[in-house]
Design a protein around this motif. Structure first.
Motif, PDB file in Angstrom:
ATOM      1  N   THR A  94       0.802  -1.336   0.127  1.00  0.00           N
ATOM      2  CA  THR A  94      -0.051  -0.073  -0.006  1.00  0.00           C
ATOM      3  C   THR A  94       0.842   1.271   0.099  1.00  0.00           C
ATOM      4  O   THR A  94       0.317   2.376  -0.681  1.00  0.00           O
ATOM      5  CB  THR A  94      -1.164   0.092   1.165  1.00  0.00           C
ATOM      6  OG1 THR A  94      -0.351  -0.394   2.165  1.00  0.00           O
ATOM      7  CG2 THR A  94      -2.042  -0.990   1.067  1.00  0.00           C
ATOM      8  N   SER A  95       2.157   1.296   0.499  1.00  0.00           N
ATOM      9  CA  SER A  95       2.836   2.419   0.652  1.00  0.00           C
ATOM     10  C   SER A  95       3.876   2.246  -0.711  1.00  0.00           C
ATOM     11  O   SER A  95       4.085   3.325  -1.212  1.00  0.00           O
ATOM     12  CB  SER A  95       3.682   2.269   1.749  1.00  0.00           C
ATOM     13  OG  SER A  95       2.801   2.346   3.055  1.00  0.00           O
ATOM     14  N   LEU A  96       4.447   1.262  -1.008  1.00  0.00           N
ATOM     15  CA  LEU A  96       5.338   0.834  -2.213  1.00  0.00           C
ATOM     16  C   LEU A  96       4.844   1.422  -3.340  1.00  0.00           C
ATOM     17  O   LEU A  96       5.630   1.600  -4.260  1.00  0.00           O
ATOM     18  CB  LEU A  96       5.950  -0.575  -2.089  1.00  0.00           C
ATOM     19  CG  LEU A  96       6.661  -1.070  -1.103  1.00  0.00           C
ATOM     20  CD1 LEU A  96       6.888  -2.608  -1.034  1.00  0.00           C
ATOM     21  CD2 LEU A  96       7.967  -0.574  -0.935  1.00  0.00           C
ATOM     22  N   LEU A  97       3.346   1.381  -3.487  1.00  0.00           N
ATOM     23  CA  LEU A  97       2.809   1.676  -4.905  1.00  0.00           C
ATOM     24  C   LEU A  97       2.361   3.270  -4.639  1.00  0.00           C
ATOM     25  O   LEU A  97       1.602   3.594  -5.459  1.00  0.00           O
ATOM     26  CB  LEU A  97       1.682   0.884  -5.054  1.00  0.00           C
ATOM     27  CG  LEU A  97       2.155  -0.736  -5.206  1.00  0.00           C
ATOM     28  CD1 LEU A  97       0.842  -1.344  -5.642  1.00  0.00           C
ATOM     29  CD2 LEU A  97       3.108  -0.782  -6.251  1.00  0.00           C
ATOM     30  N   SER A  98       2.883   4.066  -4.015  1.00  0.00           N
ATOM     31  CA  SER A  98       2.619   5.426  -3.921  1.00  0.00           C
ATOM     32  C   SER A  98       2.667   6.037  -5.163  1.00  0.00           C
ATOM     33  O   SER A  98       3.759   6.209  -5.829  1.00  0.00           O
ATOM     34  CB  SER A  98       3.562   5.965  -2.851  1.00  0.00           C
ATOM     35  OG  SER A  98       3.120   7.445  -2.730  1.00  0.00           O
ATOM     36  N   ARG A 114       9.153  15.355 -11.906  1.00  0.00           N
ATOM     37  CA  ARG A 114       7.881  15.279 -10.938  1.00  0.00           C
ATOM     38  C   ARG A 114       7.340  13.689 -11.220  1.00  0.00           C
ATOM     39  O   ARG A 114       6.103  13.921 -11.065  1.00  0.00           O
ATOM     40  CB  ARG A 114       6.963  16.354 -10.993  1.00  0.00           C
ATOM     41  CG  ARG A 114       7.610  17.691 -10.502  1.00  0.00           C
ATOM     42  CD  ARG A 114       6.620  18.899 -10.353  1.00  0.00           C
ATOM     43  NE  ARG A 114       7.150  20.161  -9.809  1.00  0.00           N
ATOM     44  CZ  ARG A 114       6.574  21.224  -9.771  1.00  0.00           C
ATOM     45  NH1 ARG A 114       5.200  21.232  -9.992  1.00  0.00           N
ATOM     46  NH2 ARG A 114       7.107  22.340  -9.480  1.00  0.00           N
ATOM     47  N   LEU A 115       8.059  12.941 -11.012  1.00  0.00           N
ATOM     48  CA  LEU A 115       7.700  11.435 -11.043  1.00  0.00           C
ATOM     49  C   LEU A 115       6.862  11.169  -9.848  1.00  0.00           C
ATOM     50  O   LEU A 115       7.378  11.740  -8.822  1.00  0.00           O
ATOM     51  CB  LEU A 115       8.858  10.464 -11.472  1.00  0.00           C
ATOM     52  CG  LEU A 115       9.530  11.050 -12.487  1.00  0.00           C
ATOM     53  CD1 LEU A 115      10.662  10.117 -13.160  1.00  0.00           C
ATOM     54  CD2 LEU A 115       8.721  11.144 -13.908  1.00  0.00           C
ATOM     55  N   SER A 116       6.359   9.936  -9.955  1.00  0.00           N
ATOM     56  CA  SER A 116       5.601   9.468  -8.612  1.00  0.00           C
ATOM     57  C   SER A 116       6.974   8.933  -7.864  1.00  0.00           C
ATOM     58  O   SER A 116       7.967   8.388  -8.352  1.00  0.00           O
ATOM     59  CB  SER A 116       4.709   8.380  -9.028  1.00  0.00           C
ATOM     60  OG  SER A 116       5.328   7.263  -9.648  1.00  0.00           O
ATOM     61  N   LYS A 117       6.461   8.670  -6.498  1.00  0.00           N
ATOM     62  CA  LYS A 117       7.455   8.210  -5.712  1.00  0.00           C
ATOM     63  C   LYS A 117       7.837   6.636  -6.156  1.00  0.00           C
ATOM     64  O   LYS A 117       8.817   6.057  -5.690  1.00  0.00           O
ATOM     65  CB  LYS A 117       7.185   8.405  -4.168  1.00  0.00           C
ATOM     66  CG  LYS A 117       7.310  10.060  -4.026  1.00  0.00           C
ATOM     67  CD  LYS A 117       6.744  10.260  -2.378  1.00  0.00           C
ATOM     68  CE  LYS A 117       6.895  11.859  -2.224  1.00  0.00           C
ATOM     69  NZ  LYS A 117       6.413  12.160  -0.697  1.00  0.00           N
ATOM     70  N   ALA A 118       6.636   5.958  -6.330  1.00  0.00           N
ATOM     71  CA  ALA A 118       6.830   4.414  -6.491  1.00  0.00           C
ATOM     72  C   ALA A 118       7.863   4.194  -7.670  1.00  0.00           C
ATOM     73  O   ALA A 118       8.665   3.238  -7.690  1.00  0.00           O
ATOM     74  CB  ALA A 118       5.649   3.796  -6.970  1.00  0.00           C
ATOM     75  N   VAL A 119       7.745   5.283  -8.636  1.00  0.00           N
ATOM     76  CA  VAL A 119       8.727   4.822  -9.845  1.00  0.00           C
ATOM     77  C   VAL A 119      10.307   5.318  -9.400  1.00  0.00           C
ATOM     78  O   VAL A 119      10.957   4.455  -9.812  1.00  0.00           O
ATOM     79  CB  VAL A 119       8.078   5.653 -11.139  1.00  0.00           C
ATOM     80  CG1 VAL A 119       9.361   5.899 -12.001  1.00  0.00           C
ATOM     81  CG2 VAL A 119       7.004   5.154 -11.767  1.00  0.00           C
ATOM     82  N   GLY A 164       8.027   3.665   2.722  1.00  0.00           N
ATOM     83  CA  GLY A 164       8.142   2.781   3.657  1.00  0.00           C
ATOM     84  C   GLY A 164       9.271   1.863   3.718  1.00  0.00           C
ATOM     85  O   GLY A 164       9.448   0.828   3.993  1.00  0.00           O
ATOM     86  N   LEU A 165      10.331   2.328   2.860  1.00  0.00           N
ATOM     87  CA  LEU A 165      11.681   1.723   2.907  1.00  0.00           C
ATOM     88  C   LEU A 165      12.354   1.885   4.059  1.00  0.00           C
ATOM     89  O   LEU A 165      12.475   2.760   4.729  1.00  0.00           O
ATOM     90  CB  LEU A 165      12.746   2.329   1.540  1.00  0.00           C
ATOM     91  CG  LEU A 165      12.045   2.588   0.175  1.00  0.00           C
ATOM     92  CD1 LEU A 165      12.989   3.020  -0.670  1.00  0.00           C
ATOM     93  CD2 LEU A 165      11.159   1.142  -0.196  1.00  0.00           C
TER      94      LEU A 165
END
Length: 445
Positions: free
Chosen positions: A4-8, A174-179, A227-228
């Motif tokens: 749920t966090s990793l796919l931010s 400004r990419l997503s945090k997941a990428v 959440g790393l």
């Protein structure tokens, strides 16, 4: 770590952004990457063979497209398995695929001209200048020296994605945090990495550094949202890898190992039977009928089958090591943990002994090093002149101003020695092979 966090989908420096109804933010990330100038420049950057005239030899852009294709396939299969295991929601397999595809497209975006020899040339040049300790190099801290003398395309890539391209100094693309998490193979700065105690347990994410200090805060923010797991010591802090990094890394490993063989056959560096046998081993000794096929067609078929087989064994390796991947302790490449590990080791040994040492490649690497050094020697005085003029670009003397105009040097925000040196590295690493050669000839005329 939790999916749920990793796919931010939160964008760096743009947390209020809301994705459109019909277009995933991760698809937008992919589009921002592939439409960018740094991505286009990969078409004229070395994969293995510098300045090659053969149209069928891979360059960095084609390699990146192929890696993104393989990465998407890996992520879809892993995503489907995660749904079966109840780890992610129905439909989230497409999110995984889009994230990995975008990160794969960007994975080489920071590579300098002439490949890894170009990285070494840039680092060697900076090492000599720091050892002389004059001018802009006089008072440099250990962290800056560590990141420039061991210049790293991965860190330059993160700098491009988060600072230099699009919204300059305001989040970059400004990419997503997941990428960004999936992109970050080495979540540590150079300064922290070199300062870690020798007794630090080996970890894949510490093999190199992937962050310049100037972008460390951006990644720290992304890592917190994702959440790393964070590691702290007197040397500094670093993070455990995002689980999707292993898929991006596997896609790259699969493509360059297998496609380098195909290119070696195409270029004549390796004979047909050697390439056929290595690919056939990876393809699990296929019994496909190749009667009537040319040698090139047979190699192309085996390459495709080998990639498919490699994807399958890497998916299984991910499943087998899932618990360690999710708690941040897994520290192998998936190909090395897979059922085809021995076959990949044989390919790497063959490449090391017979592809990377070919006469033409060696000659052009020597040329590339000379080209890069020549360009850096000629561009450095522009930044030195900036320092002498109180960092006022409009006050540059005529010759320095001419060079800045001729090279379209971006001198915005250059107001201190560390920024000047990174600005020089930004320019040189951004050059294509052919542009670097042309500029070197201009300076030598």
């Amino acid at each position: 770590m939790q999916w749920t966090s990793l796919l931010s989908a939160e964008r760096v420096c743009d947390p209020k952004y809301v994705e459109g109804q019909n277009r995933s933010i991760f698809v937008q990330d992919h589009d921002r990457i592939i439409f960018s100038a740094p991505f286009r420049r990969l078409a004229n950057k070395t994969q293995v063979h510098p300045l090659y005239d053969h149209d069928h030899i891979h360059h960095r852009l084609i390699h990146s497209v192929e890696v993104s294709s393989v990465g998407r396939s890996l992520a879809m299969r892993i995503g489907h398995w995660l749904i079966e295991q109840g780890e992610i929601a129905e439909g989230d397999d497409h999110l995984l695929a889009n994230i990995v595809q975008a990160a794969c497209a960007a994975h080489d975006i920071g590579n300098p001209p002439f490949g890894h020899s170009g990285e070494a040339a840039i680092g060697d040049w900076f090492r000599e200048k720091f050892s002389e300790g004059a001018g802009l190099f006089a008072d440099a801290g250990q962290g800056l020296q560590a990141e420039l003398t061991a210049f790293e395309g991965n860190a330059q890539g993160f700098r491009i994605l988060t600072r230099l391209e699009m919204y300059r100094n305001e989040g970059g693309m400004r990419l997503s945090k997941a990428v960004l998490g999936a992109f970050m193979k080495y979540p540590v700065t150079a300064g922290t990495r070199v300062a870690l105690p020798e007794k630090t347990p080996p970890y894949a994410g510490l093999k190199k550094f992937g962050l310049f200090q100037s972008e460390a805060a951006i990644f720290a923010d992304a890592a917190h949202s994702l959440g790393l797991p964070e590691e702290n010591s007197d040397a500094g802090r670093w993070w455990r890898r995002h689980p999707l990094v292993f898929l991006v890394e596997a896609a790259d490993d699969i493509c360059y190992n297998i496609v380098d063989l195909e290119d070696a056959f195409t270029s004549g560096d390796l004979p047909f039977d050697v390439v056929r046998d290595r690919l056939n081993t990876l393809a699990n000794q296929t019994n496909r009928d190749t009667a009537g096929m040319t040698q090139a067609e047979q190699i192309a078929l085996l390459r495709a089958l080998a990639i498919g087989s490699a994807i399958s064994v890497c998916v299984e390796a991910f499943k087998e090591n899932y618990a360690a991947i999710m708690d941040g302790t897994f520290s192998e490449a998936l190909i090395d943990a897979s059922a085809r590990a021995e076959a990949f080791r044989a390919i790497k040994a063959l490449a090391r002994d017979r592809i990377f040492t070919s006469a033409r490649k060696t000659e052009l690497e020597i040329l590339g090093r000379k080209v890069i050094r020549n360009v850096m020697d000629e561009v450095l005085p522009v930044y030195e002149a900036m320092a002498a003029q109180g960092w006022q670009a409009e006050a540059l003397p005529d010759h320095a101003a001419q060079i800045a105009r001729a090279l379209s040097l971006d001198l915005r925000d250059i107001d201190a020695p560390d920024k000047a040196l990174h600005g020089l590295a930004d320019f040189v690493s951004g050059m294509t092979d052919r542009y670097a050669l042309r500029m070197s000839r201009l300076f030598s005329a």
